[in-house]
Design a protein around this motif. Sequence first.
Motif, PDB file in Angstrom:
ATOM      1  N   THR A  28       0.794  -1.052   0.044  1.00 46.96           N
ATOM      2  CA  THR A  28       0.158  -0.089  -0.096  1.00 46.96           C
ATOM      3  C   THR A  28       0.782   1.387   0.008  1.00 46.96           C
ATOM      4  O   THR A  28       0.296   2.383  -0.272  1.00 46.96           O
ATOM      5  N   MET A  34      -5.383   5.639  -1.074  1.00 49.94           N
ATOM      6  CA  MET A  34      -6.110   4.672  -1.178  1.00 49.94           C
ATOM      7  C   MET A  34      -7.622   4.816  -0.702  1.00 49.94           C
ATOM      8  O   MET A  34      -7.284   5.647   0.401  1.00 49.94           O
ATOM      9  N   ARG A  71      -5.681   1.153   7.544  1.00 43.39           N
ATOM     10  CA  ARG A  71      -4.614   0.303   6.637  1.00 43.39           C
ATOM     11  C   ARG A  71      -3.800  -0.546   7.247  1.00 43.39           C
ATOM     12  O   ARG A  71      -3.346  -0.275   8.396  1.00 43.39           O
ATOM     13  N   ASN A  76      -0.977  -5.683   3.114  1.00 47.34           N
ATOM     14  CA  ASN A  76      -1.145  -4.847   1.828  1.00 47.34           C
ATOM     15  C   ASN A  76      -2.713  -4.522   1.821  1.00 47.34           C
ATOM     16  O   ASN A  76      -3.282  -4.727   0.592  1.00 47.34           O
ATOM     17  N   ALA A  97      -7.052   3.096  -5.701  1.00 50.84           N
ATOM     18  CA  ALA A  97      -5.488   3.236  -5.374  1.00 50.84           C
ATOM     19  C   ALA A  97      -5.086   4.212  -6.430  1.00 50.84           C
ATOM     20  O   ALA A  97      -5.320   4.110  -7.510  1.00 50.84           O
TER      21      ALA A  97
END
Length: 118
Positions: A28, A34, A71, A76, A97
């Motif tokens: 990420t 995101m 997150r 990920n 994303a």
Amino acid sequence: QVQLVESGGGLVQAGGSLRLSCAASTSTYNFNVMGWYRQAPGKQRDLVAAITRGSSTVYADSVKGRFTVSRDTAKNTVYLQMNSLKAEDTAAYYCYADNTATGGYTYWGQGTQVTVSS
């Protein structure tokens, strides 16, 4: 090729909770931002919540205080915890994303349906 795979949607009664997950095929940290958009039938796709690489967050006014974006960098994965759900939260939810601020692309998941019964 970046892949985003959502899960966690479903049918829930008003006042209930759901947690959406978005598993990315890469770290990420590779993305500036995101988050989640949603689209109800006949309506445009709107931003729900987003989290930056630096962990700043932003929310639509309609979900502030009820939804939380987070997150897990080790997995990920980006999450959307949705509490106190309302019928008007019914929509297809899409993970995204984005790297367009640095000349890159926007990637989208396939969407997951959330239906809230009143």
